[in-house]
Design a protein around this motif. Structure first.
Motif, PDB file in Angstrom:
ATOM      1  N   THR A  90     -23.177  31.928 -54.509  1.00 15.60           N
ATOM      2  CA  THR A  90     -22.750  32.794 -55.607  1.00 15.60           C
ATOM      3  C   THR A  90     -21.406  32.310 -56.129  1.00 15.60           C
ATOM      4  O   THR A  90     -20.774  31.435 -55.524  1.00 15.60           O
ATOM      5  CB  THR A  90     -22.645  34.254 -55.144  1.00 15.60           C
ATOM      6  OG1 THR A  90     -21.755  34.332 -54.012  1.00 15.60           O
ATOM      7  CG2 THR A  90     -24.009  34.783 -54.722  1.00 15.60           C
ATOM      8  N   SER A  91     -20.938  32.895 -57.202  1.00 17.07           N
ATOM      9  CA  SER A  91     -19.800  32.346 -57.938  1.00 17.07           C
ATOM     10  C   SER A  91     -18.502  32.228 -57.152  1.00 17.07           C
ATOM     11  O   SER A  91     -17.794  31.228 -57.274  1.00 17.07           O
ATOM     12  CB  SER A  91     -19.553  33.182 -59.191  1.00 17.07           C
ATOM     13  OG  SER A  91     -19.301  34.530 -58.836  1.00 17.07           O
ATOM     14  N   THR A  92     -18.138  33.217 -56.338  1.00 17.22           N
ATOM     15  CA  THR A  92     -16.832  33.194 -55.682  1.00 17.22           C
ATOM     16  C   THR A  92     -16.805  32.303 -54.449  1.00 17.22           C
ATOM     17  O   THR A  92     -15.761  31.744 -54.111  1.00 17.22           O
ATOM     18  CB  THR A  92     -16.400  34.618 -55.283  1.00 17.22           C
ATOM     19  OG1 THR A  92     -16.462  35.456 -56.431  1.00 17.22           O
ATOM     20  CG2 THR A  92     -14.976  34.631 -54.751  1.00 17.22           C
ATOM     21  N   ILE A  93     -17.928  32.143 -53.779  1.00 17.96           N
ATOM     22  CA  ILE A  93     -17.985  31.371 -52.544  1.00 17.96           C
ATOM     23  C   ILE A  93     -17.472  29.933 -52.721  1.00 17.96           C
ATOM     24  O   ILE A  93     -16.681  29.447 -51.896  1.00 17.96           O
ATOM     25  CB  ILE A  93     -19.412  31.362 -51.962  1.00 17.96           C
ATOM     26  CG1 ILE A  93     -19.813  32.773 -51.524  1.00 17.96           C
ATOM     27  CG2 ILE A  93     -19.508  30.394 -50.790  1.00 17.96           C
ATOM     28  CD1 ILE A  93     -19.017  33.322 -50.377  1.00 17.96           C
ATOM     29  N   GLN A 130      -4.119  39.908 -48.431  1.00 19.70           N
ATOM     30  CA  GLN A 130      -5.116  40.200 -47.406  1.00 19.70           C
ATOM     31  C   GLN A 130      -5.879  41.489 -47.726  1.00 19.70           C
ATOM     32  O   GLN A 130      -6.006  42.398 -46.906  1.00 19.70           O
ATOM     33  CB  GLN A 130      -4.465  40.285 -46.026  1.00 19.70           C
ATOM     34  CG  GLN A 130      -3.774  38.992 -45.628  1.00 19.70           C
ATOM     35  CD  GLN A 130      -3.246  39.009 -44.204  1.00 19.70           C
ATOM     36  OE1 GLN A 130      -3.880  39.572 -43.316  1.00 19.70           O
ATOM     37  NE2 GLN A 130      -2.091  38.404 -44.000  1.00 19.70           N
ATOM     38  N   ILE A 131      -6.370  41.543 -48.969  1.00 19.88           N
ATOM     39  CA  ILE A 131      -7.085  42.729 -49.444  1.00 19.88           C
ATOM     40  C   ILE A 131      -8.515  42.718 -48.914  1.00 19.88           C
ATOM     41  O   ILE A 131      -9.258  41.767 -49.155  1.00 19.88           O
ATOM     42  CB  ILE A 131      -7.106  42.757 -50.992  1.00 19.88           C
ATOM     43  CG1 ILE A 131      -5.677  42.715 -51.535  1.00 19.88           C
ATOM     44  CG2 ILE A 131      -7.837  43.988 -51.495  1.00 19.88           C
ATOM     45  CD1 ILE A 131      -5.600  42.556 -53.044  1.00 19.88           C
ATOM     46  N   PRO A 132      -8.940  43.747 -48.202  1.00 17.70           N
ATOM     47  CA  PRO A 132     -10.306  43.790 -47.644  1.00 17.70           C
ATOM     48  C   PRO A 132     -11.335  44.255 -48.667  1.00 17.70           C
ATOM     49  O   PRO A 132     -11.857  45.363 -48.606  1.00 17.70           O
ATOM     50  CB  PRO A 132     -10.168  44.798 -46.494  1.00 17.70           C
ATOM     51  CG  PRO A 132      -9.118  45.745 -46.973  1.00 17.70           C
ATOM     52  CD  PRO A 132      -8.149  44.911 -47.790  1.00 17.70           C
ATOM     53  N   GLN A 139     -14.854  38.256 -47.199  1.00 21.71           N
ATOM     54  CA  GLN A 139     -13.850  38.749 -46.252  1.00 21.71           C
ATOM     55  C   GLN A 139     -13.722  37.813 -45.056  1.00 21.71           C
ATOM     56  O   GLN A 139     -12.619  37.543 -44.572  1.00 21.71           O
ATOM     57  CB  GLN A 139     -14.221  40.159 -45.791  1.00 21.71           C
ATOM     58  CG  GLN A 139     -14.185  41.202 -46.901  1.00 21.71           C
ATOM     59  CD  GLN A 139     -14.482  42.599 -46.381  1.00 21.71           C
ATOM     60  OE1 GLN A 139     -14.046  42.985 -45.301  1.00 21.71           O
ATOM     61  NE2 GLN A 139     -15.234  43.372 -47.142  1.00 21.71           N
ATOM     62  N   ARG A 140     -14.874  37.319 -44.577  1.00 23.62           N
ATOM     63  CA  ARG A 140     -14.854  36.413 -43.432  1.00 23.62           C
ATOM     64  C   ARG A 140     -14.090  35.134 -43.758  1.00 23.62           C
ATOM     65  O   ARG A 140     -13.269  34.658 -42.959  1.00 23.62           O
ATOM     66  CB  ARG A 140     -16.291  36.069 -43.015  1.00 23.62           C
ATOM     67  CG  ARG A 140     -16.386  35.222 -41.755  1.00 23.62           C
ATOM     68  CD  ARG A 140     -17.827  34.854 -41.451  1.00 23.62           C
ATOM     69  NE  ARG A 140     -18.339  33.861 -42.374  1.00 23.62           N
ATOM     70  CZ  ARG A 140     -18.130  32.553 -42.245  1.00 23.62           C
ATOM     71  NH1 ARG A 140     -17.398  32.087 -41.241  1.00 23.62           N
ATOM     72  NH2 ARG A 140     -18.649  31.710 -43.114  1.00 23.62           N
ATOM     73  N   ASN A 146      -6.545  32.736 -43.851  1.00 25.56           N
ATOM     74  CA  ASN A 146      -5.284  33.324 -43.387  1.00 25.56           C
ATOM     75  C   ASN A 146      -4.971  32.945 -41.950  1.00 25.56           C
ATOM     76  O   ASN A 146      -3.813  33.040 -41.519  1.00 25.56           O
ATOM     77  CB  ASN A 146      -5.327  34.844 -43.554  1.00 25.56           C
ATOM     78  CG  ASN A 146      -5.027  35.269 -44.980  1.00 25.56           C
ATOM     79  OD1 ASN A 146      -4.062  34.834 -45.588  1.00 25.56           O
ATOM     80  ND2 ASN A 146      -5.866  36.123 -45.546  1.00 25.56           N
ATOM     81  N   SER A 147      -5.971  32.510 -41.204  1.00 25.82           N
ATOM     82  CA  SER A 147      -5.710  32.015 -39.848  1.00 25.82           C
ATOM     83  C   SER A 147      -5.239  30.565 -39.866  1.00 25.82           C
ATOM     84  O   SER A 147      -4.582  30.097 -38.928  1.00 25.82           O
ATOM     85  CB  SER A 147      -6.975  32.148 -38.985  1.00 25.82           C
ATOM     86  OG  SER A 147      -7.971  31.214 -39.375  1.00 25.82           O
TER      87      SER A 147
END
Length: 214
Positions: A90-93, A130-132, A139-140, A146-147
């Motif tokens: 999909t588009s964001t991935i 870090q918006i869930p 999110q994953r 971020n890690s």
């Protein structure tokens, strides 16, 4: 700046839209703004820093996605570029996958002060704060990024208009011809050589936007 339906309507709706558009044109005009392709002229990274520009692409008909990016130093010299297929998506991935891949490559090549830049403003906001939000997969991947970030000595992120992200976009689209993951170091592939040079030279791209008239 830290952090960028289609449907058929009946005749009556079309008429209303045409009236609205005509009315809007009385209060708006087109303004041409000059946008540096990459901010290497006015905002070069400091010595010891690198800039990562990343992008993702999805073919509309097949839904096949690919990622790409380019890393350059404080003088605008090409350090590395990458292009890779990621299958149906999909588009964001692709955008977030491209960023993650770019960060991995930066660390693998000993780059620990990185300025990363993309044209999806909302994605950068989600990572920075870090918006869930969004699908579980997004999110994953945000958590993974971020890690990774603490492994850098210094980093920052900015949004750039899509017209200014043309080199990263070219790398992302290149995979649809290569059909395999590729990494280039020191010298970019000939398909993007001109774009890389234009970025380093600070070539200007004109972007047209609508603004309200006085």
């Amino acid at each position: 700046m830290i952090l960028k339906f289609t449907k058929l309507w009946r005749h009556q709706k079309l008429t209303q839209n045409q009236i609205s558009a005509s009315f809007a044109r009385q209060f708006h005009h087109l303004e041409v703004i000059k946008v540096p392709l990459i901010d290497y002229v006015s905002e070069r990274p400091d010595i010891g820093w690198s800039k990562l520009n990343f992008d993702g692409f999805v073919k509309h008909k097949s839904g096949l996605g690919s990622i790409g990016g380019v890393v350059r130093n404080h003088k605008g010299d090409f350090l590395l570029g990458y292009s890779e297929p990621i299958g149906k998506t999909t588009s964001t991935i692709p955008e977030i996958t491209s960023l993650g891949r770019g960060l991995d490559l930066a660390l693998e090549n000993g780059l620990y002060n990185v300025w990363f830049e993309g044209d999806e403003k909302r994605l950068l906001e989600i990572i920075a704060n870090q918006i869930p939000v969004g699908p579980v997969e997004i999110q994953r991947r945000v958590k993974i990024i971020n890690s990774i970030l603490p492994e850098f000595n210094n980093y920052k992120m900015t949004h750039i208009y899509k017209q200014g992200n043309t080199t990263a976009d070219a790398f992302a689209k290149m995979d649809h011809r290569l059909n395999k993951p590729c990494i280039w170091r020191v010298r970019p592939p000939k398909e993007v050589l001109r774009l890389v040079q234009n970025d380093a030279d600070g070539k200007i791209y004109r972007r047209t936007i609508r603004t309200r008239s006085n």
